[in-house]
Every structure is written in C-alpha cells, then in structure tokens.
Design a protein around this motif. Structure first.
Motif, short mmCIF file in Angstrom:
data_model
loop_
_atom_site.label_atom_id
_atom_site.label_comp_id
_atom_site.label_asym_id
_atom_site.label_seq_id
_atom_site.Cartn_x
_atom_site.Cartn_y
_atom_site.Cartn_z
N HIS A 123 -6.62 10.29 -2.33
CA HIS A 123 -6.47 9.49 -3.60
C HIS A 123 -7.37 10.09 -4.69
CE1 HIS A 123 -5.50 5.41 -1.26
NE2 HIS A 123 -4.71 6.38 -0.88
N ASP A 139 -12.51 7.86 -5.99
CA ASP A 139 -11.90 6.61 -5.47
C ASP A 139 -12.91 6.06 -4.73
OD1 ASP A 139 -9.60 5.11 -5.01
OD2 ASP A 139 -9.47 5.91 -3.02
N HIS A 153 -13.40 2.64 -1.74
CA HIS A 153 -12.68 1.58 -0.84
C HIS A 153 -13.80 0.78 -0.21
CE1 HIS A 153 -8.31 2.15 -1.62
NE2 HIS A 153 -8.49 3.16 -1.51
ZN ZN Z 1 -7.69 4.53 -3.08
#
Ligand code: ZN
Length: 379
Positions: A265, A228, A230
């Motif tokens: 995540h 993941d 971000h």
């Molecule tokens: Zn995420």
C-alpha cells in the motif's frame, strides 16, 4: 523483426581515439544514463535480439565490455575504414546483410533499424543510410550554402554484406567517415536508399555534448512518498501477515478491508505520488469489490500508469515500523519478491525495519505502519 535480427550481423565501431573529447579516458567509457556509452549500445542491441554482434576496439580494454555468448571482439585498425575492413574480413559470423554503427551514437533507434532492414530485405536496396536535414544555416568562406540540398549522414547503415566487403577491399583511400560513401562513388551501379530520420541521433564528439545530454535526462526524475498504517490484533493460533506480497508467520493479524499489506500500500501510494496522481483510496475505495482484495492489484494499477508515462523504478527505500513480526529474517524473500513485482533489480530496493521502542500505539503492538520513498526515471 526480432527473428530476422538474429540473422543479421551487427558491427559496432568502438575503435576511435576520442581526440576531441578532452578527457584522459576513452569517450565510449564515459557515463550516459547509468552505464557507459559502449555498454549502452550493446545492451540496446541485445534487447533487439541481435545474435551476431561484433565490437571493434583499439584502446578500450576487453574487461570494460560485458561479454556474452553472441558477442565477438575484433581489434580495429589505424583508421575507421581499416577497422570496418578488419571486422568484415575477420568475423566468424556469416549473414547476407550487415549493419554498421558508430558506438559514439547512444540514441540508437529501433524504428530506424527496422526501417533499414525492411529496405534491405523487402525492397532489395544494396545500401540503406539514415540522414537528417540541416536546420542550421551553413556558411563556407562567408557564403551561405543551400541547406535544403544538404543531407547529414548518420549510422547505423545497412548493406548487402558481400557488396560492402567487395567495395572495402577495393578502397585504398582509407579515409572514409562513413561506409555508404563507397556506394556513392559508383552510384549508378548500386541501389542506395536514403532514410529521413527526424529523431535525435547525436554523435558524441565533445564532452560538453555528453554533459548536455545527461543533464536533459537527469531532469527527468520523479520522486514520491507513501505511508500506510493498519490496526492489528493478537492471535492465539499461528497466523500470518502479508508484507511486500509475501506471507509471513506472525502472532498478529492485520485488520483491513483488503489483504492489509502495508508495504504494497505504501509503495503504491509513493508511485502514484511521483506521477502526481491521487492516493490509493481514491482508486480503490472500501467497496464490496475491493473486500479482501490482493494488494498486488493496487500496485499493478500504479505500475501501469508508470509504464504509460515511459518511466521505471530508479530506486525505492522502504521503512516498516512494527513490534511484531520481526522483519529481519524475511528481508531477502521480501526484497526478491518486490524485485519481481516492480521489475527492478534487487540493488534498487532498500528495506529497513524498526520498532517504535514500545511507545505509542505502534509500540504497544496495536498497529503496523510502513513508509515508502520512491524515485522514477525515464525508461
Ligand atoms: Zn493499507
């Protein structure tokens, strides 16, 4: 049944000498799954809330047994019958009923134990014995026996305690291979119940049997990978970032539809991957309902699917890639929190962190990323 289990005496026989196991160590100390056969049995009984457990040992050292308050250790005799006699006569546990089990049977079953207790208490049998039918052809001196008539006798066996104590006292043969035999000698005097057990209840005698069993289990591992990333932005005010469900003070903020916890995540995706499911975005798209949503919801969704498959975490290896915040000071608290969320021991969780050496978008502090590699095992 757990309340009742606390009132029933359970005797675990671990006094055998493992002559046919062809190994220098006692077979009950050989590994089954991730612990030895004896510990496996004791932990199972503890889970079922048995409060009066007697373990009968001979050659096994006491230090090999994880001792706890409700465990009593008694020295066995020269034969199986002598060991049972010792346990029945020397134990300090008082109870109306007793269950006796050979520790060499690691696949003990809650279903059969509940059934034995039910037949002892509600139906008032004196002796309750599980058995399986024989599906192989049986030959004696070139003659086939009628296998339909055969009962293969198993343990645990349940008894009214004062009756089995009485029968063992009178027994002078000392060559019993199970305890229900004493009741069969006087079958018209006692109420005996035979319970058909179709589950596998193997008694480990030979090393090859344990190897085969472990091989079956080893094949039941699943592995998955999750990643993941971000976007982040610098904040002037003191802000915080969520990692592994823990709020950490940080000079950056994560830009995300949910709470932006990259660790949870990545873990969620790795568990879903191990279970051959789709990714987190499939189940939790960027809808209004998932706006600012707590990532623990995503994780719990994957854990529920894992539990339904009767799997649990074997180990998990996590790698966080970021320039900010520094992860080192927070290892302990993140590991503890993940241990709670994933319902696994801390020793099964590894968290590693690295920077991107100031290179690329992560290195310039514009992104934070996480990798998770998980393996699951049969519960
Ligand atoms: Zn995420």
């Amino acid at each position: 049944m757990t309340l009742i289990n606390s009132k029933i005496h359970f005797i675990l026989l671990a006094g055998g000498d493992s002559l046919r196991f062809s190994s220098n160590t006692n077979k009950l100390l050989a590994k089954f799954k991730n612990k030895n056969l004896l510990t496996h049995n004791i932990d199972f009984l503890k889970e079922l809330k048995f409060k009066k457990i007697t373990v009968v040992i001979n050659t096994i050292n006491k230090d090999n047994i994880s001792n706890f308050d409700d465990l009593e250790i008694i020295k066995g005799g020269k034969t199986r019958s002598e060991s049972v006699k010792n346990a029945l006569n020397k134990s300090k546990f008082k109870s109306k009923y007793v269950l006796i089990h050979d520790a060499a049977r690691p696949l003990n079953s809650q279903k059969i134990i509940n059934n034995i207790i039910k037949n002892l208490i509600e139906k008032q049998y004196d002796c309750v014995v599980p058995f399986s039918k024989c599906s192989d052809t049986v030959v004696v001196n070139h003659e086939n026996l009628d296998r339909e008539k055969l009962k293969l006798i198993k343990t645990p066996q349940g008894f009214v305690k004062n009756k089995i104590i009485y029968l063992h006292k009178r027994n002078i043969k000392n060559k019993l291979t199970d305890d229900s035999q004493l009741f069969r000698i006087e079958k018209n005097k006692y109420k005996i119940k035979y319970l058909l057990q179709n589950e596998i209840n193997l008694k480990i005698t030979y090393k090859d049997e344990l190897n085969s069993l472990n091989k079956l289990i080893r094949n039941n591992f699943l592995a998955g990978i999750g990643y993941d990333i971000h976007k982040t932005k610098k904040t002037i005010k003191n802000s915080f970032i969520k990692l592994g469900g823990v709020k950490i003070k940080s000079k950056i903020k994560v830009i995300s539809h949910s709470d932006g916890d990259v660790v949870l995540h990545a873990i969620t995706d790795s568990i879903l991957g191990a279970l051959s499911q789709r990714d987190i975005g499939t189940y939790f798209p960027n809808t209004k309902r998932n706006l600012n949503r707590n990532s623990i919801d995503f994780l719990n969704y994957s854990l529920k699917k894992m539990t339904l498959r009767k799997m649990l975490i074997n180990n998990i290896d996590i790698m966080i890639v970021s320039e900010e915040p520094k992860i080192n000071p927070h290892f302990e608290i993140i590991t503890s929190n993940l241990s709670k969320l994933l319902k696994t021991d801390k020793k099964n969780i590894t968290i590693k962190a690295t920077t991107n050496e100031k290179s690329g978008l992560i290195g310039s502090g514009h992104f934070i990323a996480c990798w998770s590699n998980v393996s699951l095992k049969v519960n």
